[in-house]
Design a protein around this motif. Structure first.
Motif, short mmCIF file in Angstrom:
data_model
loop_
_atom_site.label_atom_id
_atom_site.label_comp_id
_atom_site.label_asym_id
_atom_site.label_seq_id
_atom_site.Cartn_x
_atom_site.Cartn_y
_atom_site.Cartn_z
N UNK A 175 56.26 6.13 91.45
CA UNK A 175 56.38 6.07 89.66
C UNK A 175 55.28 4.93 88.82
N UNK A 176 55.52 4.63 90.05
CA UNK A 176 54.37 3.36 89.28
C UNK A 176 52.47 4.24 88.60
N UNK A 177 51.99 4.35 90.03
CA UNK A 177 51.80 5.63 90.29
C UNK A 177 50.99 6.51 88.34
N UNK A 199 49.66 7.86 83.32
CA UNK A 199 49.95 7.46 82.39
C UNK A 199 49.72 6.83 80.51
N UNK A 200 49.26 5.79 81.24
CA UNK A 200 48.48 4.71 80.03
C UNK A 200 47.04 5.13 80.08
N UNK A 244 45.93 8.33 80.57
CA UNK A 244 45.26 9.67 80.04
C UNK A 244 46.69 9.81 78.83
N UNK A 245 45.92 10.88 78.12
CA UNK A 245 46.68 11.28 75.92
C UNK A 245 47.64 11.75 76.57
N UNK A 246 48.98 11.09 75.81
CA UNK A 246 50.29 11.50 75.64
C UNK A 246 50.00 13.64 76.17
N UNK A 247 49.40 14.27 75.78
CA UNK A 247 49.79 15.65 75.96
C UNK A 247 49.65 15.89 77.79
N UNK A 248 48.77 14.68 78.26
CA UNK A 248 49.09 15.68 79.65
C UNK A 248 49.30 14.37 80.34
N UNK A 249 50.79 13.75 79.51
CA UNK A 249 51.36 12.97 80.69
C UNK A 249 52.26 13.56 81.56
#
Lengths: 332, 374
Positions: free
Chosen positions: A171-173, A178-179, A181-186
């Motif tokens: 979860x940490x990774x 997610x911080x 890369x762009x939100x689309x690829x979260x």
């Protein structure tokens, strides 16, 4: 018999020189043989005995088995079923069936990758160990060896827990990812378990001490005044490393590299537990042939192929060691 | 304070100036308050027993250790904060520290990699250095394929290749056997003369220091006890420590009875006489002094000689060294006096001055007596 006619225990001052080994007066022939030659024969004989019974004979059996034919007997192979004494069909399959070549390729690739990563992590560790004060160094060496004292399986299971999709580690990774890369690829989680990535991580973790210890032994022996001499002659620290430390540590790099590469390429447990079941490594293939497929000749053939691939680097290593040995002996 | 650059103006400006230098390792003071100046082209020796701080001082000149106090100037340049690889200084290590994975030529050329030179220039310089130490034919050998004496010369050639302003030699001859050492001593002096490089030598061997150096600094417990030419420190030691460390000497306590011009009368109880000695400045009657006698400055004979400073004794022990003999003579008071006598004539069984238990007379010149007030 020298000494047999001497009076009982006399000091060295009043007894003339005694040449040769002291022998009791009632020594039997066996005891005499043992004292003369037996002791050294026995000592040198043990490794020969060991290698003969626990390496050479099993190896001959495996090679022989690779030329046998699978049969519904017990053990499940026999010789000379189809005319000729030797059956080469297992070797033919080794080269024709993509499975084996691919598994060998994946194994060697994973082993090479793990070895390089172990070297990149282990070299600075080993170098740092040699620069520590003796008391701290002892503690650090203990910490390097400490994992050996807990079960290997337990440590692999610990990694499985860490890499699972619901672990704090994952979860940490994921959050970090997610911080960036762009939100689309979260992602909701990173798929780590059952990938080659997981195999390499656990292999590097497990085999790192095998890289660090021989490297440390090598680096620790290096004469620090050589570094000072290079610095004195105008080399900056990184040049000293490049010109002196690195070339003189090649034997340690080779020793550590082989100690990691060879076991990793045949590794069964780690890929079985954390790896991708659809790209099996060669250890898995051999195990499956023996156990599930009960094709012992095929399993033996794959084992022989792996051995041949590994003996190459080993021969290179022993050649290198011999050369270094002669070089040391040549020194006056 | 001297302005930067001002040192260069005067002709007497020292080439190396060590000002109040000290080095502490934790609570251990390896070097304490050392002040030294060394001239260009000197062979300067730091002489002392193990742990006296001489090697630490050398390593501070090389840049491997930084002084905890004081400053070091080389050719007018303050060395504070300048790392070893930027100093105009090269070192010949006691173990030689030759790179085992490089040929002799590569070893000698290693330092030249950092010089602005072309490949052929480098090769020429390497050949020149190898010729200087007469190792031309061994250029392609590895260090383990040559003898100890040859390795020593490779180390010297490597340290000189970059034409340093200062060459540091750490026990340069310690690893060589006796014959080779004697030969190499003179070779080192010749090379120093040819190259004109300033040498600073660390050694525990007083003979080596005496033969090689223009000046010697005797060190003890991190401090410099005396600096001077070999003759000065041997013939005019400033303290009992120096007199004892360099050469042999027998020491007696005495009291000054009279000072008349250049001659002092010193009453020495152990000898049972008032010794006539060359006076040292500042000597006054009634002062307690230590008198040192060197074995070779004493004459030994069977008949009682004339003149002052004559003592009787009995031969307690006798050592025959071939070119000379050492007599250990027991004085009436019980002390043992060492006397060295050159065997100028061929000695037969009965041809010695004296043998065990013989009564002998000894005489020494007033000028040979070393008076120590420290």
């Amino acid at each position: 018999m020298p000494g047999s006619d001497l009076a009982p225990p006399s000091g060295p001052t009043d007894s003339p020189r005694q040449d040769g080994p002291r022998e009791g007066p009632h020594e039997g022939p066996v005891a005499r043989w043992f004292n003369r030659r037996g002791w050294s024969d026995l000592i040198t004989g043990i490794p020969f005995f060991w290698l003969f019974f626990f390496f050479l004979i099993p190896f001959v059996i495996v090679v022989a088995m690779s030329f046998a034919t699978r049969s519904p007997t017990s053990p499940p192979f026999s010789f000379g079923l189809d005319g000729g004494l030797l059956d080469f069909r297992s070797y033919a399959r080794l080269f024709s069936d993509q499975l084996y070549i691919r598994a060998l390729g994946i194994s060697l690739w994973m082993a090479a990758l793990s070895t390089v990563l172990c070297l990149l992590i282990g070299y600075p560790m080993a170098l740092a160990l040699t620069r520590l004060s003796p008391s701290v160094r002892t503690i650090m060496l203990m910490l390097v060896i400490l994992p050996f004292w807990t079960s290997f399986l337990l440590r692999v299971y610990a990694w499985m827990g860490l890499m699972g999709t619901n672990s704090w580690f994952n979860r940490g990774l994921t959050a970090l990812y997610n911080m960036v890369v762009p939100a689309d690829w979260a992602l909701r989680s990173i798929q780590m378990m059952n990938t080659n990535f997981a195999v390499v991580v656990v292999m590097v973790y497990s085999y790192l001490p095998f890289m660090v210890l021989p490297l440390y032994a090598n680096l620790e022996r290096l004469d620090m005044t050589l570094n000072e001499a290079a610095e004195d002659l105008g080399s900056r620290p990184w040049q000293v490393f490049r010109d002196v430390t690195l070339p003189l540590s090649i034997p340690g790099i080779i020793a550590g590299g082989l100690l990691v590469f060879i076991p990793v390429s045949g590794e069964l447990v780690v890929p079985g537990l954390v790896g991708n079941p659809s790209n099996p490594m060669i250890g898995r293939v051999i195990s499956d042939e023996f156990a599930s497929a009960r094709d012992w000749p095929m399993a033996a053939t794959v084992a022989v192929a792996l051995l041949v691939l590994l003996v190459g680097p080993m021969m290179a290593y022993s050649h290198f060691e011999n050369r270094a040995q002669t070089r040391r002996e040549e020194a006056p | 304070m001297v302005e930067p650059g001002a040192e260069r103006v005067g002709t007497v400006a020292p080439f190396i100036r060590i000002e109040g230098v000290g080095k502490r390792f934790g609570s251990f003071r390896a070097v304490e308050n050392v002040n030294l100046t060394i001239d260009r082209g000197e062979i300067f020796s730091l002489l002392g027993g193990s742990g006296c701080g001489k090697t630490t001082l050398l390593r501070m000149l090389a840049g491997f250790e930084m002084p905890t106090e004081g400053r070091i100037f080389i050719d007018g340049q303050d060395m504070a904060g300048i790392p070893a690889y930027e100093r105009p200084v090269n070192m010949m290590f006691q173990s030689y520290a030759l790179f085992p994975h490089m040929s002799v030529a590569k070893n000698v050329g290693y330092g030249l990699k950092h010089e602005p030179m072309t490949g052929p220039q480098r090769a020429d310089r390497v050949r020149e250095m190898l010729d200087l130490v007469q190792l031309g034919p061994y250029a392609e050998r590895r260090p383990h394929q040559i003898s100890g004496g040859q390795r020593q010369r490779v180390a010297l050639a490597r340290a000189l290749a970059r034409a340093p302003k200062l060459l540091l030699l750490d026990e340069p001859l310690a690893a060589l056997d006796k014959k080779l050492r004697e030969h190499t001593q003179f070779e080192l002096m010749n090379i120093q003369e040819k190259t004109g490089v300033t040498f600073v030598v660390v050694t525990h061997d007083q003979e080596e220091a005496m033969i090689l150096s223009s000046r010697v600094a005797v060190m003890d417990k991190g401090r410099i006890r005396q600096v001077g030419s070999p003759t000065e420190v041997y013939e005019y030691p400033a303290s009992r420590f120096v007199a004892d460390f360099i050469g042999q000497a027998t020491f007696f306590d005495g009291v000054v009875r009279s000072v008349e011009g250049p001659v002092a009368g010193v009453e020495v109880g152990a000898l049972g006489l008032e010794v006539q000695a060359r006076a040292v400045p500042g000597l006054v009657a009634g002062q307690a002094v230590t008198m040192a006698l060197r074995p070779e400055k004493i004459e030994i004979m069977r008949e009682r000689p004339e003149g002052p400073n004559v003592v009787a004794g009995a031969v307690e022990d006798l050592g025959y060294f071939g070119n000379h003999s050492i007599y250990k003579v027991r004085l009436p008071g019980g002390e043992i006096l060492s006397v060295l006598s050159a065997n100028a004539r061929r000695v037969g069984e009965s041809g010695r001055v004296a043998v065990w238990e013989d009564s002998v007379w000894m005489r020494f010149d007033p000028a040979a007596v070393i008076l120590l007030t420290e």
